[in-house]
Structure formats: structure tokens, C-alpha cells
Design a protein around this motif. Structure first.
Motif, PDB file in Angstrom:
ATOM      1  N   GLY A  48       0.818  -1.206   0.000  1.00  0.00           N
ATOM      2  CA  GLY A  48       0.000   0.000   0.000  1.00  0.00           C
ATOM      3  C   GLY A  48       0.851   1.256   0.000  1.00  0.00           C
ATOM      4  N   THR A  49       0.178   2.403  -0.058  1.00  0.00           N
ATOM      5  CA  THR A  49       0.858   3.695   0.021  1.00  0.00           C
ATOM      6  C   THR A  49       0.223   4.513   1.135  1.00  0.00           C
ATOM      7  OG1 THR A  49      -0.629   4.723  -1.593  1.00  0.00           O
ATOM      8  CG2 THR A  49       1.414   3.748  -2.443  1.00  0.00           C
ATOM      9  N   THR A  50       1.008   5.395   1.711  1.00  0.00           N
ATOM     10  CA  THR A  50       0.511   6.258   2.775  1.00  0.00           C
ATOM     11  C   THR A  50       1.423   7.464   2.943  1.00  0.00           C
ATOM     12  OG1 THR A  50      -0.200   6.315   5.098  1.00  0.00           O
ATOM     13  CG2 THR A  50       1.790   5.041   4.595  1.00  0.00           C
ATOM     14  N   LYS A  51       0.860   8.508   3.517  1.00  0.00           N
ATOM     15  CA  LYS A  51       1.654   9.669   3.903  1.00  0.00           C
ATOM     16  C   LYS A  51       2.035   9.577   5.373  1.00  0.00           C
ATOM     17  CE  LYS A  51      -0.267  12.788   0.490  1.00  0.00           C
ATOM     18  NZ  LYS A  51      -0.974  14.043   0.237  1.00  0.00           N
ATOM     19  N   CYS A  52       1.345   8.711   6.105  1.00  0.00           N
ATOM     20  CA  CYS A  52       1.586   8.587   7.545  1.00  0.00           C
ATOM     21  C   CYS A  52       1.609   7.107   7.941  1.00  0.00           C
ATOM     22  CB  CYS A  52       0.508   9.341   8.312  1.00  0.00           C
ATOM     23  SG  CYS A  52       0.791   9.352  10.088  1.00  0.00           S
ATOM     24  N   PRO A  53       2.778   6.455   7.870  1.00  0.00           N
ATOM     25  CA  PRO A  53       2.862   5.022   8.147  1.00  0.00           C
ATOM     26  C   PRO A  53       2.357   4.628   9.541  1.00  0.00           C
ATOM     27  CG  PRO A  53       4.905   5.806   7.196  1.00  0.00           C
ATOM     28  CD  PRO A  53       4.061   7.006   7.473  1.00  0.00           C
ATOM     29  N   LYS A  54       2.642   5.425  10.537  1.00  0.00           N
ATOM     30  CA  LYS A  54       2.214   5.075  11.895  1.00  0.00           C
ATOM     31  C   LYS A  54       0.681   5.006  11.982  1.00  0.00           C
ATOM     32  CE  LYS A  54       3.046   6.284  16.688  1.00  0.00           C
ATOM     33  NZ  LYS A  54       3.804   7.125  17.600  1.00  0.00           N
ATOM     34  N   ARG A  55       0.011   6.025  11.439  1.00  0.00           N
ATOM     35  CA  ARG A  55      -1.449   6.035  11.450  1.00  0.00           C
ATOM     36  C   ARG A  55      -2.005   4.865  10.634  1.00  0.00           C
ATOM     37  NH1 ARG A  55      -3.045   9.802   7.864  1.00  0.00           N
ATOM     38  NH2 ARG A  55      -3.759   8.144   6.534  1.00  0.00           N
ATOM     39  N   ARG A  56      -1.413   4.601   9.477  1.00  0.00           N
ATOM     40  CA  ARG A  56      -1.905   3.517   8.612  1.00  0.00           C
ATOM     41  C   ARG A  56      -1.713   2.160   9.271  1.00  0.00           C
ATOM     42  NH1 ARG A  56      -5.641   1.774   6.231  1.00  0.00           N
ATOM     43  NH2 ARG A  56      -5.419   0.829   4.193  1.00  0.00           N
ATOM     44  N   ASP A  57      -0.608   1.979   9.972  1.00  0.00           N
ATOM     45  CA  ASP A  57      -0.366   0.732  10.707  1.00  0.00           C
ATOM     46  C   ASP A  57      -1.461   0.523  11.752  1.00  0.00           C
ATOM     47  OD1 ASP A  57       1.031  -1.626  11.391  1.00  0.00           O
ATOM     48  OD2 ASP A  57       2.194  -0.559  12.911  1.00  0.00           O
ATOM     49  N   ILE A  58      -1.796   1.571  12.473  1.00  0.00           N
ATOM     50  CA  ILE A  58      -2.857   1.483  13.487  1.00  0.00           C
ATOM     51  C   ILE A  58      -4.189   1.126  12.831  1.00  0.00           C
ATOM     52  CG2 ILE A  58      -4.238   2.849  15.103  1.00  0.00           C
ATOM     53  CD1 ILE A  58      -1.567   4.349  15.773  1.00  0.00           C
ATOM     54  N   GLU A  59      -4.501   1.753  11.705  1.00  0.00           N
ATOM     55  CA  GLU A  59      -5.751   1.454  10.998  1.00  0.00           C
ATOM     56  C   GLU A  59      -5.810  -0.014  10.570  1.00  0.00           C
ATOM     57  OE1 GLU A  59      -6.287   5.922   9.068  1.00  0.00           O
ATOM     58  OE2 GLU A  59      -5.629   4.267   7.783  1.00  0.00           O
ATOM     59  N   HIS A  60      -4.705  -0.523  10.033  1.00  0.00           N
ATOM     60  CA  HIS A  60      -4.673  -1.939   9.631  1.00  0.00           C
ATOM     61  C   HIS A  60      -4.868  -2.840  10.840  1.00  0.00           C
ATOM     62  CE1 HIS A  60      -3.815  -1.872   5.374  1.00  0.00           C
ATOM     63  NE2 HIS A  60      -2.773  -1.071   5.538  1.00  0.00           N
ATOM     64  N   ARG A  61      -4.200  -2.543  11.936  1.00  0.00           N
ATOM     65  CA  ARG A  61      -4.294  -3.390  13.128  1.00  0.00           C
ATOM     66  C   ARG A  61      -5.689  -3.380  13.734  1.00  0.00           C
ATOM     67  NH1 ARG A  61       0.298  -5.723  14.189  1.00  0.00           N
ATOM     68  NH2 ARG A  61       2.234  -4.747  13.521  1.00  0.00           N
ATOM     69  N   GLU A  62      -6.389  -2.266  13.622  1.00  0.00           N
ATOM     70  CA  GLU A  62      -7.753  -2.184  14.141  1.00  0.00           C
ATOM     71  C   GLU A  62      -8.729  -3.005  13.311  1.00  0.00           C
ATOM     72  OE1 GLU A  62      -8.523   2.008  14.251  1.00  0.00           O
ATOM     73  OE2 GLU A  62      -7.551   2.246  16.210  1.00  0.00           O
ATOM     74  N   SER A  63      -8.439  -3.175  12.042  1.00  0.00           N
ATOM     75  CA  SER A  63      -9.378  -3.864  11.156  1.00  0.00           C
ATOM     76  C   SER A  63      -8.998  -5.308  10.840  1.00  0.00           C
ATOM     77  CB  SER A  63      -9.523  -3.086   9.845  1.00  0.00           C
ATOM     78  OG  SER A  63      -8.311  -3.098   9.125  1.00  0.00           O
ATOM     79  N   SER A  64      -7.760  -5.701  11.143  1.00  0.00           N
ATOM     80  CA  SER A  64      -7.329  -7.037  10.735  1.00  0.00           C
ATOM     81  C   SER A  64      -6.101  -7.487  11.523  1.00  0.00           C
ATOM     82  CB  SER A  64      -6.986  -7.023   9.252  1.00  0.00           C
ATOM     83  OG  SER A  64      -6.449  -8.260   8.850  1.00  0.00           O
ATOM     84  N   LYS A  65      -5.962  -8.783  11.630  1.00  0.00           N
ATOM     85  CA  LYS A  65      -4.781  -9.387  12.255  1.00  0.00           C
ATOM     86  C   LYS A  65      -3.999 -10.190  11.214  1.00  0.00           C
ATOM     87  CE  LYS A  65      -6.094  -7.997  16.300  1.00  0.00           C
ATOM     88  NZ  LYS A  65      -5.839  -6.627  16.550  1.00  0.00           N
TER      89      LYS A  65
END
Length: 91
Positions: A22-39
């Protein structure tokens, strides 16, 4: 307009396999979003950074095409798009 550079990242599973690109401007925020929605993964790895939107998109398409990650559902369509763009000399 947000002028932050874009980064390309991989989500890596417990076996060390890339399962998502994927792509992102904010890796830390995107990591949190992924972890909240999936393991589905163990860690996020930024593999390319400080890219323009166009360069990040092209890098993401190439990585999806090469790695065929399990969870890039759009990757099938994107891979075909990448092939067309490649034939046209746009990549």
C-alpha cells in the motif's frame, strides 16, 4: 493541499511473506488502521519513501505485480492495468 511525501509499504505475515502492498503519507497512522481492522500481518515495513504521488503509485503497482500479495484484492485489476501501462511505455 497536503504536500507530505508518500511512502510505499508492505505488510509482512508471520512467515515473512508480503501479504499487502500500500501507500501512505503517515505510516504510523496507517499501521494502526490496519491493526484495528485485521490481524493478517505481523509487521509493517516501509520499502520506499519520499515519493511523489505518481512515483508512489507506479512503485505500488510494480510491487503488487511482482509479489502478488494475498490481500491486494485490487491487485488483480491493478496488475492488468500495470501490464497495459507497461506495453504503452508509461512505466
Amino acid at each position: 493541499m497536503d504536500q507530505r511525501p508518500i511512502m510505499v509499504y508492505h505488510l509482512i505475515d508471520h512467515d515473512g511473506t508480503c501479504v499487502y502492498v500500500g501507500t501512505t503519507k503517515c505510516p504510523k497512522r496507517r499501521d494502526i488502521e490496519h491493526r484495528e481492522s485485521s490481524k493478517m500481518y505481523e509487521r509493517m515495513v516501509v520499502v520506499a519513501g519520499s515519493l511523489s504521488k505518481r512515483d508512489a503509485h507506479n512503485a505500488e503497482l510494480a510491487m503488487i505485480h511482482d509479489r502478488k500479495p494475498k490481500y491486494n484484492i485490487a491487485g488483480v485489476v491493478r496488475s492488468r492495468l500495470y501490464q497495459v501501462r507497461e506495453r504503452m511505455g508509461l512505466v
